[in-house]
Every structure is written in C-alpha cells, then in structure tokens.
Design an enzyme around this catalytic site. Structure first.
Site, mmCIF file in Angstrom:
data_model
loop_
_atom_site.group_PDB
_atom_site.id
_atom_site.type_symbol
_atom_site.label_atom_id
_atom_site.label_comp_id
_atom_site.label_asym_id
_atom_site.label_seq_id
_atom_site.Cartn_x
_atom_site.Cartn_y
_atom_site.Cartn_z
ATOM 1 N N HIS A 130 -17.020 17.044 34.086
ATOM 2 C CA HIS A 130 -16.055 17.077 34.380
ATOM 3 C C HIS A 130 -14.924 17.590 35.853
ATOM 4 C CE1 HIS A 130 -12.415 19.577 33.112
ATOM 5 N NE2 HIS A 130 -12.697 20.751 32.418
ATOM 6 N N TYR A 132 -11.390 22.055 38.899
ATOM 7 C CA TYR A 132 -13.134 22.810 38.646
ATOM 8 C C TYR A 132 -13.711 22.810 39.581
ATOM 9 C CZ TYR A 132 -10.735 25.351 34.749
ATOM 10 O OH TYR A 132 -9.895 25.420 33.601
HETATM 11 C C1 PHB Z 1 -9.164 26.468 29.998
HETATM 12 O O1 PHB Z 1 -10.106 26.704 28.983
HETATM 13 O O2 PHB Z 1 -7.570 26.728 30.022
HETATM 14 C C2 PHB Z 1 -9.585 24.819 30.090
HETATM 15 C C3 PHB Z 1 -10.558 24.731 30.475
HETATM 16 C C4 PHB Z 1 -10.821 23.465 30.558
HETATM 17 C C5 PHB Z 1 -10.291 22.225 31.259
HETATM 18 C C6 PHB Z 1 -8.616 22.847 31.108
HETATM 19 C C7 PHB Z 1 -8.351 23.903 31.077
HETATM 20 O O3 PHB Z 1 -10.290 21.328 31.872
#
Ligand code: PHB
Length: 366
Positions: free
Chosen positions: A177, A182
């Site tokens: 990811h 993040y």
């Molecule tokens: C979220 O939990 O809002 C979320 C998680 C991962 C992502 C995007 C949103 O890549």
C-alpha cells in the site's frame, strides 16, 4: 468478429492466469474481531466475491504501530494469521485468487490507537489536517513523532514480517500500500516529508523507503506475486507534492526493475484530481511503466471495457460496485442491473451491508 480485448479477456498477471480483468479493489470495512483478527464473516464476504479475476484485501497493518482505524485487520500476530487462513481457504475453495494489502498508516492514527498511547510515527513531525477515527469517534489528528533514522530498518522489517505472515496465511500474493497518504506515501511526497537525512529531500531519498519495502517484500514472495498501489494525484489524508509528475514518474520508473505482477494506480487523471489534486494523464505512467497496469476510480462496465480495449490499462479495479454486488463479474457478463451500495454500512458493523447483498438469483454463498 470483435478482436478487441475487454474485461473478460484472460490475462497473465505475474504468476497467475486470471480468467478476467475485473479486480476487487482493497476496501476498508472495519469488521475484524478483537485483536484485529479476521473472522469467518470476513471469509464469507471475500468468498462471495471470488469470481473476480483477483481479490485484493482491505488494507492490513503490518504492526500495532501501523494501526489507524478501529477494527481493521492486522498481519502481525499468530491469531491474525489464523484468521486470514479462514479467508484464503474460503476464497480458494471457490476457485479465486487473493492478495493481501500490506499497510502502515504512519501519521493517520491517534494515541488512542497506538501501543501505550504513544504518538503515531511519520517521516516528519507534521500533523495532517482532519480527524482521526478512534474507538470514541473522531478526534483531531495530533502532531506525529518523526521516525529516527535508526528506526527505519525496523519499519522495513515490519513489512517483511507482514509479507512472511501473509505467505503463511495462504495468500496468493501481496500488494504494497503505497497510496492514500499512509506511511510510504508520507515519505514519498514533500508535503509530509521534510527530513534532512537520506530518506528526505531529493525524490530519490523520499522514494527510498517505498523501494526498500518493495525489495524486502519481493524477497519473501518473488516479484511475480507482488503488486504496489499508488495515488499520484491523491489529496486524501491531507497529501500534497510540489511536483507529482517528477515524484511519481521516478517511482514508477524505478519499479520497472522489480518486474512486479502489477502497478495499481488510483486513476490520476480523475479520482482525487476532482478534489483538488493535480490531474496527470494515466498515459504518462503507462508510457513509463513496462508491466501490467491496474486502474481504479469509479469505473463502470462500459468505462472498464473501454480502458482495456484502448490499452489505457490491463485490468480495472472496482470498489463500491463489489461491495454491493458479490457477483459483479456475472452481472457484468450479463449486463444485468446492479445493487446500490449502502454508504451507512461501509465502515464497521456486522453482516448487514457486508455479506447480505443478494446475488442475481440465489445467494452466492449459502
Ligand atoms: C480508510 O480506512 O478510510 C482507508 C483505508 C485505506 C485507504 C483509504 C481509506 O487506502
């Protein structure tokens, strides 16, 4: 006779031959049990959707420090590995293939979610604008603690361990990811990375952690069972970069050397560009990247087929449509009507809005 490719043209994706090019996008659903452990309910949900060419799991934190939301699954404890085995076995019993998405949220967390109530970690001590999702509801983001240079090998190690655990849990591969603001994206973009060591400053330095993590994960899985997701124009989680074409162009070019199963882009020409990010034509990355490209962002059947036929992408990932239509592949095949997703049950809760969307005739999992 129509020789054009479409969503139903089989494709070799790394180690796998996929029967179609319809990918289930990674979707946070916040339905893991205590200890962030996947359950039988999660297994039913993924198995219902196993006719996708490829399933990508919801983002799954590689360490307790990587947690940023209630009830998201992890891939760092034996209990989590056991829970994920329920999922992979159920998907495989239905003939599907499933990759786990490896996640560390970095600053998109809160002391309430962190071990010992500590500050979340990040490349630099820069608080994102917005609210964290805690067990007690929304709370403003705090200023994170900048990771010390000496801690960075440990972060790579967390991803390596997550990758090993995913192998043990019976997945078919993993997706790094690298998107959506993040940890890896925080390092990559200069709006969130103001480090002065060899992990900050130049694009090469800012991309270093993402590429080291990719290398570590490839070391566990082999390149043909690893993908990576990026969001070059994304602004979600208060992200920005002073030169996204240069930043992401460099990363995508570097990714060529790994010969990964795929690059997964949140379509930079649309997606978050609508929310203030700078639009970059997908073709820009298509011309740099030499492998298979998955695109995602509100595609429908017609747009998906068009992306494949035109050669703009090799596969298309669907999110909301897969939430509401466990048999999306069959519905697309028949051009059948689609169920409407219920936003109120996207995040958290139980079977309602999760495993109870009907398939066309009978429930796809009885
Ligand atoms: C979220 O939990 O809002 C979320 C998680 C991962 C992502 C995007 C949103 O890549």
């Amino acid at each position: 006779m129509n020789l054009a490719k479409n969503l139903f043209t089989p494709i070799d994706l790394g180690a796998y031959r996929l029967p179609n090019r319809i990918v289930m996008a990674p979707l946070t659903r916040n339905r893991a049990a205590a200890g962030n452990v996947p359950t039988e309910l999660n297994a039913i949900y993924y198995a219902q959707r196993a006719s996708a060419g490829l399933l990508i799991t919801e983002a799954s934190q590689v360490a307790p420090q990587g947690l940023g939301y209630p009830a998201t699954p992890g891939i760092h404890s034996p209990e989590q590995v056991a829970g994920w085995k329920l999922v992979t076995e159920a998907v495989h019993a239905k003939g599907g293939r499933i990759f786990l998405q490896l996640w560390h949220v970095g600053r998109i967390s809160h002391p309430d979610l962190q071990p010992d109530g500590a500050l979340p970690v990040a490349p630099s001590a820069i608080a994102p604008q917005g609210m964290a999702s805690t067990y007690e509801g929304s709370k403003p983001f705090v200023t994170p603690r900048a990771l010390d240079r000496s801690e960075i090998p440990g972060i790579v190690e967390q991803y390596r361990r997550g990758a090993k655990n995913a192998l043990e849990a019976g997945f078919d591969g993993v997706e790094v990811h690298g998107a959506n603001g993040y940890l890896l994206d925080q390092f990559l973009r200069d709006g969130s990375n103001q480090r002065t060591d060899d992990y900050g400053g130049s694009i090469e330095n800012r991309a270093r952690l993402m590429l080291e993590v990719t290398e570590a994960v490839v070391g566990v899985w082999g390149s043909n069972r690893v993908g990576i997701r990026l969001s070059p124009s994304g602004t979600f989680n208060d992200m920005r970069d002073s030169n996204p074409e240069a930043t992401f162009g460099y990363v995508v070019e570097q990714l060529n050397r790994f010969n990964l199963a795929y690059l997964h882009l949140i379509d930079p020409s649309e997606a978050d560009a609508r929310h203030g990010g700078k639009a970059i034509p997908t073709a820009y990355f298509r011309s740099i990247y030499q492998g298979n490209l998955i695109v995602a962002s509100d595609y429908d059947l017609a747009k998906g087929n068009e992306a494949i036929a035109s050669g703009a992408a090799d596969l298309v990932a669907y999110g909301r449509l897969f939430i509401a239509n466990p048999d999306l592949v069959e519905r697309f095949r028949l051009n059948a009507p689609l169920n409407t997703p219920d936003v109120n049950t996207f995040y958290g809760g139980d079977a309602k809005g999760y495993t109870d969307y009907p398939a066309l005739s009978v429930q796809s999992v009885s």
